[in-house]
Design an enzyme around this catalytic site. Sequence first.
Site, PDB file in Angstrom:
ATOM      1  CE  LYS A  16      -1.319 102.966 -38.399  1.00 43.38           C
ATOM      2  NZ  LYS A  16      -1.686 103.001 -39.837  1.00 43.38           N
ATOM      3  CG  ASP A 141      -4.344  99.962 -37.151  1.00 42.22           C
ATOM      4  OD1 ASP A 141      -4.324  98.835 -37.678  1.00 42.22           O
ATOM      5  OD2 ASP A 141      -4.320 101.016 -37.801  1.00 42.22           O
TER       6      ASP A 141
END
Length: 284
Positions: A16, A141
């Site tokens: 990401k 996350d």
Amino acid sequence: MPNSVLSPVRVTSPAKLNLMLHITGRRADGYHELQTLFQLLDYGDTMVFTPIDNTSDVQLTDNSGLVQEDNLVWRAAELLRPKRRSPVGLRIHLEKVLPMGGGLGGGSSNAATTLLIVNHLWQCGLSIDALAELGRELGADVPVFVRGTSAWAEGVGEQLTAVDLPEAWFVVAHPDIHVSTADIFNSRSLTRNSQKTTIRTALAGEGRNDCEATVREQYPAIANMLDTMHKLGPARLTGTGACGFISFNTEAEAQNAAQQLARDYAVFVAQGINRSPVASVIDA
């Protein structure tokens, strides 16, 4: 998903980028309130899950160099063990290409991939919401990778809203430095009072990374890398670093920039995606 539960499952555990990251406060428990825009990439680590008959073992092989008990993959599998309904054990192989401490979410993605695939293979029956909640025990996350979409995040990163982002091309550079997220978030110089913004503003490309000034201060080599990248386009730090990225409209532009940066840094080119490849495997 293969018809036979004993068939290996091979999947990419995606990286990401944080297209922006504002820190808006610090809670009494020490966690930071933030706003960020997560962009998934079509690039990441490779994971292979092979069911093993007649055993309850979880065997992990990887090239991370971590002790098994410290690896988020093993810890994620162990979180699901109490929910296990299938008698098979698992052999999990992790082939890492994402740098640790790079701000690309590699460890969190690996943990989320493990939760999703092992939930299926062990027939645990947990919902995505339940898996995301488990993922929070492993890292802030992890839930975004469990939910498997590019997303706007608030709170400590747990308040997620799926978004559709332009599937731009990115060149990502790494200076061969490991940045400690804890050190950056504990730094006295870190900005913690950014005004809250909106999804619309973030989607318009506005915003910044509040961690960048502190990372530049503590890691001059990263500051030099970002300055070099700025000559090719607007460069930003992802997460707490160490990786920087530039967005381009075409693959050719990204590849051209990558060739120039590769003289001094480890680089890769990837396209932004809005849905994780792991979700496609689970739904197949």
